[in-house]
Design an enzyme around this catalytic site. Structure first.
Site, short mmCIF file in Angstrom:
data_model
loop_
_atom_site.label_atom_id
_atom_site.label_comp_id
_atom_site.label_asym_id
_atom_site.label_seq_id
_atom_site.Cartn_x
_atom_site.Cartn_y
_atom_site.Cartn_z
N TYR A 37 15.61 -3.93 40.32
CA TYR A 37 15.31 -5.36 40.19
C TYR A 37 15.09 -5.71 38.73
CZ TYR A 37 10.29 -4.51 39.43
OH TYR A 37 9.08 -4.13 38.91
N LYS A 153 13.55 0.33 36.39
CA LYS A 153 12.92 -0.80 37.11
C LYS A 153 13.47 -0.82 38.54
CE LYS A 153 11.47 -5.53 35.94
NZ LYS A 153 10.08 -5.26 35.62
N GLU A 185 0.34 2.71 31.28
CA GLU A 185 0.54 1.28 31.46
C GLU A 185 -0.31 0.82 32.62
OE1 GLU A 185 4.62 0.38 32.46
OE2 GLU A 185 4.83 2.19 33.64
N LEU A 209 7.52 1.68 31.80
CA LEU A 209 8.57 0.67 31.89
C LEU A 209 8.61 -0.12 30.58
CD1 LEU A 209 10.67 -0.67 33.77
CD2 LEU A 209 8.92 -2.36 34.32
#
Length: 291
Positions: A37, A153, A185, A209
């Site tokens: 995505y 992702k 993260e 990411l």
């Protein structure tokens, strides 16, 4: 249409109402989370860094060996139609590609004759309220139990979902992921810290990411000569930080003022985060909204 998804949506070459969009129960995105995505912010109906987002989409597709069903120009045509049709000036465009629906359930890739499923829709882009931003938010730390390709992702986000839910159940806004003693993260954000006036960001590796907002913040730091470093951040450094920020296209720059029940720095949003937020707003109004 719902309050959060505009009509029409895009599905496999067609624009249609959300209520009429449907996929096969054998779609591999449904059965395996076998898909990718991308989310593209839109300001004043202008997409922000669409090429970078589409490049990231392509990199993730390449990473899972899935052919892109649309060219970059075709994706731009779809995105433009969604942006023009939605009722909001500021939007979030969601793109998803899965490996499609075979006639059976089998872990191995289906034949190349199986067409990928391509889906996209527009939502309102809602940023943090001034009241919340003025106070900051609380977060927790959790072990990073994700797989080792966090740079992709992909739609299989269950580990992130469970981490975020753990935070919500404790009245917190985010869960910060710790792996091998290092902060990577947030469950749904990138994380920066400030110590002794220096902005510190974790490096882009396969365990994080690469966020587009992350890039913007480092660019703004460079432009405004804010001292900064890109390097690994230990859990001890995280806990001793003067400021901790969570960042994303919706959160922008949001101070984390309590971590695992303890105050971060003074327990209030700090001056470096406030300055970066102002630089970000200036950039948004002079660049993002101008296309």
């Amino acid at each position: 249409m719902t309050p959060y998804v505009a009509d029409p949506v895009y599905l496999n070459g067609h624009f249609l109402p959300l209520a009429e969009a449907g996929i096969s129960p054998l779609d591999r995105g449904f059965l395996y989370g076998d898909g990718v995505y991308e989310v593209i912010p839109v300001y004043s109906r202008r997409t922000f860094r669409i090429d970078e987002h589409l490049n990231r989409l392509q990199a993730t597709l390449d990473g899972i060996q899935l052919a892109n069903p649309l060219t970059a120009e075709a994706w731009k045509t779809v995105i433009l139609k969604l942006v023009e049709s939605a009722p909001w000036e500021d939007q979030s465009i969601y793109l998803q590609v899965t490996r499609g629906a075979d006639d059976k359930r089998d872990h191995a890739f289906p034949p190349i004759s199986v067409t990928p499923t391509a889906f996209a829709f527009a939502s309102p882009l809602v940023t943090t309220s001034a009241d919340i931003r003025a106070k900051g938010v609380a977060a927790i730390t959790v072990p990073d139990l994700r797989w080792s390709r966090c740079d992709l992702k992909v739609v299989s986000l269950l580990a992130n979902v469970l981490a975020r839910q753990q935070a919500v159940e404790q009245g917190c806004a985010e869960a910060l992921l710790i792996r091998d003693g290092l902060m990577k993260e947030g469950a749904a954000s990138n994380i920066f810290i400030v110590k002794d006036g220096v902005l510190i960001a974790p490096p882009k590796t396969h365990l994080m990411l690469p966020g587009i907002t992350y890039d913007v913040i480092l660019e703004l730091a460079e432009t405004h000569r804010q001292a900064h470093e890109v390097r690994e951040i230990s859990e001890a450094e995280l806990r001793a930080a003067d400021e901790v920020w969570m960042t994303s296209s919706t959160k922008e720059i949001l101070a984390i003022t309590r971590l695992d029940g303890q105050p971060v720095g003074t327990g209030q949003p700090g001056p470096y985060g406030e300055q970066m937020w102002q630089w970000y707003q200036d950039f948004k109004n002079t660049v993002m909204r101008k296309g």
